[in-house]
Scaffold this active site. Structure first.
Site, PDB file in Angstrom:
ATOM      1  N   LYS A 141       1.707  38.704  -2.747  1.00  0.00           N
ATOM      2  CA  LYS A 141       1.543  39.026  -1.321  1.00  0.00           C
ATOM      3  C   LYS A 141       2.339  38.035  -0.482  1.00  0.00           C
ATOM      4  O   LYS A 141       2.100  36.826  -0.522  1.00  0.00           O
ATOM      5  CB  LYS A 141       0.065  38.989  -0.938  1.00  0.00           C
ATOM      6  N   ASN A 175      -2.351  35.656  -3.514  1.00  0.00           N
ATOM      7  CA  ASN A 175      -2.255  35.331  -2.094  1.00  0.00           C
ATOM      8  C   ASN A 175      -1.327  34.130  -1.898  1.00  0.00           C
ATOM      9  O   ASN A 175      -1.750  32.984  -1.989  1.00  0.00           O
ATOM     10  CB  ASN A 175      -3.652  35.042  -1.537  1.00  0.00           C
ATOM     11  N   LYS A 191     -11.794  40.367  -1.387  1.00  0.00           N
ATOM     12  CA  LYS A 191     -11.435  39.171  -0.629  1.00  0.00           C
ATOM     13  C   LYS A 191     -10.995  38.081  -1.609  1.00  0.00           C
ATOM     14  O   LYS A 191     -11.533  37.960  -2.717  1.00  0.00           O
ATOM     15  CB  LYS A 191     -12.623  38.687   0.195  1.00  0.00           C
ATOM     16  N   THR A 228      -0.825  38.185   7.547  1.00  0.00           N
ATOM     17  CA  THR A 228      -0.851  38.001   8.988  1.00  0.00           C
ATOM     18  C   THR A 228       0.209  37.011   9.469  1.00  0.00           C
ATOM     19  O   THR A 228       0.702  36.175   8.720  1.00  0.00           O
ATOM     20  CB  THR A 228      -2.239  37.521   9.441  1.00  0.00           C
ATOM     21  N   CYS A 287      -1.689  33.338   3.095  1.00  0.00           N
ATOM     22  CA  CYS A 287      -2.692  33.056   4.121  1.00  0.00           C
ATOM     23  C   CYS A 287      -2.148  31.940   5.032  1.00  0.00           C
ATOM     24  O   CYS A 287      -1.803  30.863   4.556  1.00  0.00           O
ATOM     25  CB  CYS A 287      -4.003  32.623   3.494  1.00  0.00           C
TER      26      CYS A 287
END
Length: 424
Positions: A226, A185, A90, A254, A188
């Site tokens: 990502k 990341n 995570k 997402t 998000c």
């Protein structure tokens, strides 16, 4: 079955934690970024599910995607024991004290009339933030996992604010644990964009290029960027990430969403003290969107870079081996699963591997590379589709109906030639 043989080697400035022999193997394009090379030998006639990714080798292409399934030592250990090819933890940041989650933080969409509670789950929304556990604890757990599973691939997911020193410190600290690679990341969609984190970077190509420059100047292990799907052209940030030194792309994170409104209370879901916020949409319903985004990225990588020299990790709605195969056919060499694990458990990897093997046997593929990207050539523009169809129609019309002259009759084909001239 794939049998694994290991040998020992130093990783970065540290020696390997185990008696295993690990071969030092340079990641593509950057000799300073090292991965573990695990030699695989195929002892049976079964297809070989192992994949080579940025200098290290995984027993299969299935990766735990960053999120709840990689939130602590216990669950990541379980993933390794069940046989996942790699685990992405995570996402961590320097200051976990700023990360405060709420409950409930998930909402589900079911198939059926008016979202019947008995219908199949096809959509999943979350408003969960990155790791709320102190970085020091997560780092200790990374180190412990690498001690216990030196041959397995552990990837750290990282996110920071728009601050060069913070990114450099975070990279340095996660690398000291012995992790094999970093996933950044940039995607998000909730909770952090207001702090110039996550999607806020992935949607701003100028900022992403600058931050990638900081990251790639500091990192000594392979870096995956990502990507967010919440952007008009996903190839633009992906191109910049590769151009500034990233060894791989992961897509998609997402999709920003509002799951729904309660027709009883008139409040949005998930509902926290009567209020909600847009969250990230995943599960089966996003799979076609993810395929389109991965296809676009793969086409860009193939035309502007060398797709085979980079990694592409497909993410979105994977619950079956067939779902994963589609990503591989579009150019991915690994496939990430997050929501699928939350719904079906860590044992899902056995089903994925079995179904992937069945597909490979059906088509007589021996390795993942035998069919990686095989479907990419069959995508084109609408204009080209029109041209192809018109040409096919012309060719069909040009096929002769019947015989033109008595001299064309043959003895061997007499019956078929007769039939060709019958009107009904």
């Amino acid at each position: 079955m794939v049998s694994l043989q290991f040998s020992s080697v130093a990783h970065g400035n540290r020696s390997s934690f185990a008696d295993f022999a690990l071969t030092r193997h340079a990641a593509p394009r950057r000799s300073t970024r090292l991965g573990f090379q695990v030699r695989a030998s195929n002892s049976q006639t079964d297809p070989d599910l192992s994949v080579s990714v940025n200098g290290f080798r995984m027993p299969n292409p299935f990766v735990i995607g960053s999120g709840p399934p990689g939130t602590n030592y216990t669950v990541m250990k379980r993933a390794f024991e069940e046989g996942w090819g790699a685990v992405i933890a995570k996402t961590v940041s320097l200051d976990a004290a700023k990360v405060i989650n709420v409950t409930p933080r998930y909402a589900r969409l079911r198939a059926g009339a008016n979202g019947s509670a008995k219908g199949q789950i096809i959509g999943w929304e979350n408003i969960e933030l990155i790791s709320d556990r102190p970085l020091e604890i997560m780092l200790k757990e990374f180190e412990q996992l690498k001690k216990e599973y030196p041959d397995r691939i552990l990837i750290a997911s990282i996110m920071e604010e728009y601050n060069k020193a913070a990114w450099e410190e975070l990279i340095d600290r996660v690398e000291q644990t012995g992790i094999d690679a970093i996933e950044v990341n940039f995607s998000c969609p909730h909770g952090m964009p207001e702090r110039k984190m996550g999607m806020a970077v992935g949607q701003d190509c100028a900022m992403l290029e600058e931050v990638c420059g900081w990251i790639n100047a500091k990192a000594t292990v392979p870096v995956w960027a990502k990507m967010t799907p919440n952007i008009t052209d996903i190839t633009a940030p992906a191109r910049l990430a590769l151009s500034t030194g990233c060894e791989g792309i992961a897509a998609i994170n997402t999709i920003q969403s509002v799951m729904g409104i309660s027709l009883d209370t008139l409040r949005p879901e998930p509902c926290v003290e009567g209020y909600s916020t847009p969250g990230g949409y995943s599960c089966k319903a996003v799979h076609p969107i993810a395929l389109a985004k991965v296809m676009s990225i793969a086409q860009m990588m193939e035309s502007e870079f060398n797709l085979k020299d980079y990694s592409l990790s497909g993410i979105g709605g994977v619950e079956t081996g067939g779902d994963a195969v589609e990503f591989i056919l579009l150019g991915a060499n690994t496939v990430q699963v997050c929501t699928g694990v939350m719904m079906h458990g860590y044992g899902l990897v056995k089903k994925l591997c079995a179904e992937l093997k069945d597909f490979m046997k059906k088509h007589n593929f021996k390795t993942i590379e035998d069919f990686r990207g095989a479907s990419l050539p069959y995508f084109t523009t609408h204009t080209e589709l029109v041209r192809r169809q018109q040409e096919a129609i012309r060719q069909r019309k040009a096929v002769k109906k019947g015989l033109e002259s008595d001299k064309d009759w043959t003895g061997d084909g007499f019956v078929k030639e007769t039939e060709s001239m019958v009107s009904n």
